[in-house]
Design a protein around this motif. Structure first.
Motif, mmCIF file in Angstrom:
data_model
loop_
_atom_site.group_PDB
_atom_site.id
_atom_site.type_symbol
_atom_site.label_atom_id
_atom_site.label_comp_id
_atom_site.label_asym_id
_atom_site.label_seq_id
_atom_site.Cartn_x
_atom_site.Cartn_y
_atom_site.Cartn_z
ATOM 1 N N HIS A 1 0.624 -1.224 0.046
ATOM 2 C CA HIS A 1 0.174 -0.096 -0.340
ATOM 3 C C HIS A 1 1.039 0.989 0.336
ATOM 4 O O HIS A 1 1.146 1.946 0.974
ATOM 5 N N GLN A 2 2.027 1.244 -0.688
ATOM 6 C CA GLN A 2 3.407 2.461 -0.069
ATOM 7 C C GLN A 2 2.017 3.567 -0.827
ATOM 8 O O GLN A 2 2.318 3.969 -2.075
ATOM 9 N N PRO A 3 2.156 5.289 -0.455
ATOM 10 C CA PRO A 3 2.161 6.614 -0.852
ATOM 11 C C PRO A 3 3.347 6.748 -1.684
ATOM 12 O O PRO A 3 4.487 6.833 -1.371
ATOM 13 N N ASP A 4 2.577 7.782 -1.936
ATOM 14 C CA ASP A 4 3.262 9.293 -2.818
ATOM 15 C C ASP A 4 3.767 9.592 -1.349
ATOM 16 O O ASP A 4 5.524 10.585 -1.650
ATOM 17 N N ILE A 5 3.231 10.601 -0.370
ATOM 18 C CA ILE A 5 3.274 10.310 0.912
ATOM 19 C C ILE A 5 2.637 10.279 1.332
ATOM 20 O O ILE A 5 1.438 9.395 1.706
ATOM 21 N N VAL A 6 2.866 10.938 2.982
ATOM 22 C CA VAL A 6 2.703 10.594 4.215
ATOM 23 C C VAL A 6 2.623 11.765 4.765
ATOM 24 O O VAL A 6 3.747 13.001 5.320
ATOM 25 N N LEU A 7 0.573 11.952 5.909
ATOM 26 C CA LEU A 7 0.970 12.982 6.287
ATOM 27 C C LEU A 7 1.329 12.279 8.072
ATOM 28 O O LEU A 7 -0.061 11.331 7.992
ATOM 29 N N MET A 8 1.760 13.114 8.055
ATOM 30 C CA MET A 8 2.444 12.159 9.774
ATOM 31 C C MET A 8 2.312 13.052 10.931
ATOM 32 O O MET A 8 2.683 14.457 11.237
ATOM 33 N N ASP A 9 1.651 12.382 12.023
ATOM 34 C CA ASP A 9 1.691 13.399 13.157
ATOM 35 C C ASP A 9 2.920 13.144 13.782
ATOM 36 O O ASP A 9 3.894 11.740 13.489
ATOM 37 N N LEU A 10 3.148 13.906 15.130
ATOM 38 C CA LEU A 10 4.241 13.620 15.990
ATOM 39 C C LEU A 10 4.326 12.590 17.361
ATOM 40 O O LEU A 10 5.137 11.992 17.459
ATOM 41 N N GLN A 11 2.743 12.817 17.666
ATOM 42 C CA GLN A 11 2.911 12.815 18.891
ATOM 43 C C GLN A 11 1.825 11.564 19.108
ATOM 44 O O GLN A 11 0.811 11.590 18.376
ATOM 45 N N MET A 12 2.834 10.006 18.999
ATOM 46 C CA MET A 12 1.431 8.877 19.155
ATOM 47 C C MET A 12 2.406 7.865 19.815
ATOM 48 O O MET A 12 3.481 7.718 19.840
ATOM 49 N N PRO A 13 1.415 6.952 20.196
ATOM 50 C CA PRO A 13 1.816 5.743 20.662
ATOM 51 C C PRO A 13 2.824 5.145 20.565
ATOM 52 O O PRO A 13 2.717 4.844 19.114
ATOM 53 N N VAL A 14 3.000 3.724 21.052
ATOM 54 C CA VAL A 14 3.974 2.744 20.171
ATOM 55 C C VAL A 14 5.357 2.950 19.676
ATOM 56 O O VAL A 14 6.087 2.709 20.197
ATOM 57 N N MET A 15 4.872 3.805 18.727
ATOM 58 C CA MET A 15 6.066 4.380 17.969
ATOM 59 C C MET A 15 5.701 6.499 17.154
ATOM 60 O O MET A 15 4.833 5.304 16.848
ATOM 61 N N VAL B 1 7.001 12.803 3.543
ATOM 62 C CA VAL B 1 6.292 13.303 4.455
ATOM 63 C C VAL B 1 6.468 14.633 4.531
ATOM 64 O O VAL B 1 7.266 15.228 4.582
ATOM 65 N N ILE B 2 4.810 15.136 5.274
ATOM 66 C CA ILE B 2 4.676 16.062 5.559
ATOM 67 C C ILE B 2 4.405 15.908 7.128
ATOM 68 O O ILE B 2 3.451 15.334 7.286
ATOM 69 N N VAL B 3 5.003 16.456 7.915
ATOM 70 C CA VAL B 3 4.667 16.520 9.078
ATOM 71 C C VAL B 3 2.931 17.364 9.322
ATOM 72 O O VAL B 3 2.801 18.648 9.009
ATOM 73 N N VAL B 4 2.317 17.069 10.784
ATOM 74 C CA VAL B 4 1.007 17.646 10.547
ATOM 75 C C VAL B 4 0.263 17.702 11.974
ATOM 76 O O VAL B 4 0.598 16.392 12.719
ATOM 77 N N VAL C 1 4.630 19.562 -2.909
ATOM 78 C CA VAL C 1 5.594 18.932 -2.459
ATOM 79 C C VAL C 1 6.085 17.706 -3.272
ATOM 80 O O VAL C 1 7.572 16.929 -3.648
ATOM 81 N N ALA C 2 4.620 17.053 -4.281
ATOM 82 C CA ALA C 2 4.532 16.037 -5.195
ATOM 83 C C ALA C 2 5.333 16.650 -5.723
ATOM 84 O O ALA C 2 6.800 15.552 -6.878
ATOM 85 N N ASP C 3 4.924 17.942 -6.475
ATOM 86 C CA ASP C 3 6.050 18.084 -7.222
ATOM 87 C C ASP C 3 7.129 18.757 -7.485
ATOM 88 O O ASP C 3 7.678 18.926 -8.209
ATOM 89 N N GLU C 4 7.507 19.969 -6.317
ATOM 90 C CA GLU C 4 8.799 20.555 -6.066
ATOM 91 C C GLU C 4 9.692 19.643 -5.300
ATOM 92 O O GLU C 4 10.793 19.843 -5.584
ATOM 93 N N GLY C 5 9.350 18.450 -4.140
ATOM 94 C CA GLY C 5 10.048 18.170 -3.531
ATOM 95 C C GLY C 5 9.958 18.743 -1.648
ATOM 96 O O GLY C 5 10.649 18.212 -0.601
ATOM 97 N N PHE C 6 9.036 19.717 -1.306
ATOM 98 C CA PHE C 6 9.033 20.805 -0.179
ATOM 99 C C PHE C 6 7.761 21.891 -0.386
ATOM 100 O O PHE C 6 7.697 21.623 -1.006
ATOM 101 N N TYR C 7 7.940 21.728 0.810
ATOM 102 C CA TYR C 7 6.694 22.895 0.823
ATOM 103 C C TYR C 7 6.682 23.725 2.515
ATOM 104 O O TYR C 7 6.952 23.135 3.130
#
Length: 219
Positions: free
Chosen positions: A48-62, A80-83, A120-126
């Motif tokens: 299920h490999q995505p192009d972009i992951v929207l990632m929270d920082l504080q989560m249990p387990v990992m 990865v875009i941190v949200v 991010v998809a087009d340029e690699g950063f935002y």
């Protein structure tokens, strides 16, 4: 228009489901997986490999910081875009130095979230205006470069004058096409300069190169 495959990792189900619902209305966005923590994200990644992951920082387990490091190791093409709700400068700078491709706060508007994903998809950063101000504060709060003889400058890193110009414009948040128009050079030439900047600074992507530039007074 090709479909952008997205994933989200966030332990708050209400936020996660709301985010998915909001972005699923965009015709070329598709969520291929969701997870309540970093470990679950990594466990679900094969197949299920995505192009972009929207990632929270504080989560249990990992948490998101650990998950991002493992993700970049195992799936180097994923962006990865941190949200996050964390708006402290140290969190933002730390994650940019780790190589994330964008950093959004959880109160970001839907329009800006879509804009960030596409950039991010087009340029690699935002970089949002907020993140740009964080990086500016990081720069001005340090002593001048000549007070820090062990910090590299653009010359001893080996950047050419044109590469310094391109790096400055990347730090200003301009896209490849915008830099091309501003400097009257082709997009391919801009991309060549960008790749040489990454090579000379030893960074993984544009976001990390910009963080490196602010940290080491290259601009």
């Amino acid at each position: 228009m090709p479909t952008l495959k997205l994933a989200i990792a966030d332990d708050h189900e209400l936020f996660r489901k709301g985010f998915i619902s909001m972005l699923s209305n965009v015709p070329d966005f598709e969520f291929v997986l969701e997870a309540a923590n970093g470990q679950e994200l990594l466990d679900k990644m094969p197949g299920h490999q995505p192009d972009i992951v929207l990632m929270d920082l504080q989560m249990p387990v990992m948490d998101g910081m650990q998950a991002t490091e493992v993700l970049f190791e195992q799936y180097p093409t994923i962006k990865v875009i941190v949200v996050s709700m964390y708006d402290e400068d140290r969190f933002i700078i730390h994650m940019l130095e780790k190589g994330v491709h964008g950093y959004l706060l959880k109160d970001t508007t839907p329009d800006e979230v879509e804009k960030a994903i596409r950039r991010v998809a087009d340029e690699g950063f935002y970089y949002s205006d907020f993140v740009s101000r964080v990086m500016h504060r990081k720069m001005v709060n340090r002593l001048p470069a000549n007070k820090h003889p062990f910090f590299p400058n653009a010359t001893n890193v080996g950047l050419s004058n044109r590469e310094q110009e391109v790096l400055q414009l990347l730090c200003d948040g301009l896209s490849t096409s915008e830099i091309s128009d501003k400097l009257f050079i082709s997009s391919r030439t801009v991309e060549g300069h960008r790749l040489r900047i990454l090579e000379k600074t030893g960074t993984k992507n544009t976001a990390a190169a910009v963080a490196y530039a602010y940290k080491n007074h290259l601009i």
